[in-house]
Design an enzyme around this catalytic site. Structure first.
Site, short mmCIF file in Angstrom:
data_model
loop_
_atom_site.label_atom_id
_atom_site.label_comp_id
_atom_site.label_asym_id
_atom_site.label_seq_id
_atom_site.Cartn_x
_atom_site.Cartn_y
_atom_site.Cartn_z
N LYS A 172 4.42 44.74 -28.58
CA LYS A 172 3.47 43.63 -28.55
C LYS A 172 3.96 42.57 -29.52
O LYS A 172 4.73 42.83 -30.44
CB LYS A 172 2.06 44.08 -28.92
CG LYS A 172 1.91 44.72 -30.32
CD LYS A 172 1.80 43.75 -31.47
CE LYS A 172 1.60 44.48 -32.80
NZ LYS A 172 1.74 43.59 -33.98
N GLY A 208 4.67 52.32 -33.20
CA GLY A 208 3.95 53.56 -33.44
C GLY A 208 2.61 53.59 -32.74
O GLY A 208 2.21 54.59 -32.14
N ASP A 235 -4.27 48.90 -34.16
CA ASP A 235 -3.65 48.27 -32.99
C ASP A 235 -3.66 49.16 -31.76
O ASP A 235 -3.33 48.70 -30.66
CB ASP A 235 -2.19 47.90 -33.30
CG ASP A 235 -2.07 46.66 -34.17
OD1 ASP A 235 -3.10 46.00 -34.39
OD2 ASP A 235 -0.95 46.37 -34.62
#
Length: 291
Positions: free
Chosen positions: A16, A111, A145
């Protein structure tokens, strides 16, 4: 003993970009209130999953500096296993193989994306029937996130990043992403005394029409000169920004060819890649495609 008859399922865990990142305040719990625009890239880690004949979870290869049980992939799988046990559902273990392409500490969400792909895929393989909302709540416990990757749509995010409003109209430009040779410590940046924490809040329309800055960029550039140097270099060719808390920086272009032309100008020591921004996660496109 592994059930060798179980096929491998291969699913991407996309990068992203934070196209802007404003810090609007600090919360009593020490976390920060943010406003950011998330867009995915058609550039991913890849995860492969295979059910086992026992209840063990394996992950290969090992990642230097990360204990296996601390890895977000294993933690995500373990949470789903425990959820199944609480519901009285028997699920097998899983062998998981990771092909790592997204740099750690790069601000690309590697991650978190790995954790989200693990939750999405094992939820299907193990037939747990968890909704995206339920998976997002689980994912938030693993990282702020993770929910955006669970929902799989470009989004305007607020709160700690968990309050998401889909933004399907973002232009899907091409991006040159450059990775300075440094690993940024996110906790160090958010705890820094000089970090801007009072940027006035804006609405989504303003963010889409006018864009915004990255409030972490100045601090990261000060602590990690490699990032500042890379920003100065890329700014010679196109407006450059940092994603997340870095270290990766990016510029946007109207075509792959235009991005490649600038990439050719970069010194050899700068690792980089070119990818298109996408508003729908490649993981969702694979997992939820019509059968």
């Amino acid at each position: 003993m592994t059930d060798v008859a179980s096929p491998w399922v291969s699913v991407p865990a996309p990068a992203k970009l934070n196209l802007m990142l404003h810090i609007t305040g600090r919360r009593p719990d020490g976390y920060h209130n943010l406003q950011t625009l998330f867009q995915f890239l058609d550039y991913s880690d890849w995860l492969e999953f295979r059910c086992r004949g026992d209840d063990l979870l394996t992950l290969t290869p090992d990642i230097d500096g990360v204990e296996r049980e601390s890895n977000l992939i294993i933690r995500a799988a373990r949470v789903l296993q425990n959820l199944a046990k609480e519901k009285g559902i028997t699920v097998p273990g899983a062998d998981i193989r990771l092909t790592k392409r997204l740099p750690m500490g790069g601000g690309l969400g590697g991650g978190s994306s790995d954790a989200a792909t693990t939750l999405l895929t094992l939820n299907q393989i193990w037939q747990l029937g968890q909704s995206l909302d339920q998976l997002a709540r689980i994912g938030l416990g693993l990282g702020a996130d993770v929910p955006v990757f669970i929902y799989g749509q470009a989004a305007f995010a607020e709160g700690v990043g968990e309050q998401l409003t889909p933004v399907p109209q973002l232009e899907e430009k091409w991006f040159l992403v450059v990775r300075p040779d440094v690993h940024v410590n996110t906790a160090e940046i958010f705890s820094h005394k000089c970090l801007t924490r009072n940027t006035p809040a804006i609405n989504m329309r303003t963010a889409l029409e006018q864009g915004g800055d990255n409030d972490c960029q100045q601090i990261v550039s000060m602590i990690y000169p490699e990032v500042g140097n890379a920003l100065n270099l890329l700014n010679k060719y196109s407006l450059a920004k940092m994603t997340g808390t870095g270290a990766c920086i990016f510029s946007s272009f109207d075509s792959e060819a235009a991005a490649a032309k600038v990439a050719e100008q970069l010194p050899a020591e700068y690792e980089h890649f070119i990818a298109q921004g996408v508003n729908h996660s490649p993981a969702h496109k694979l997992l939820f495609r019509p059968s």
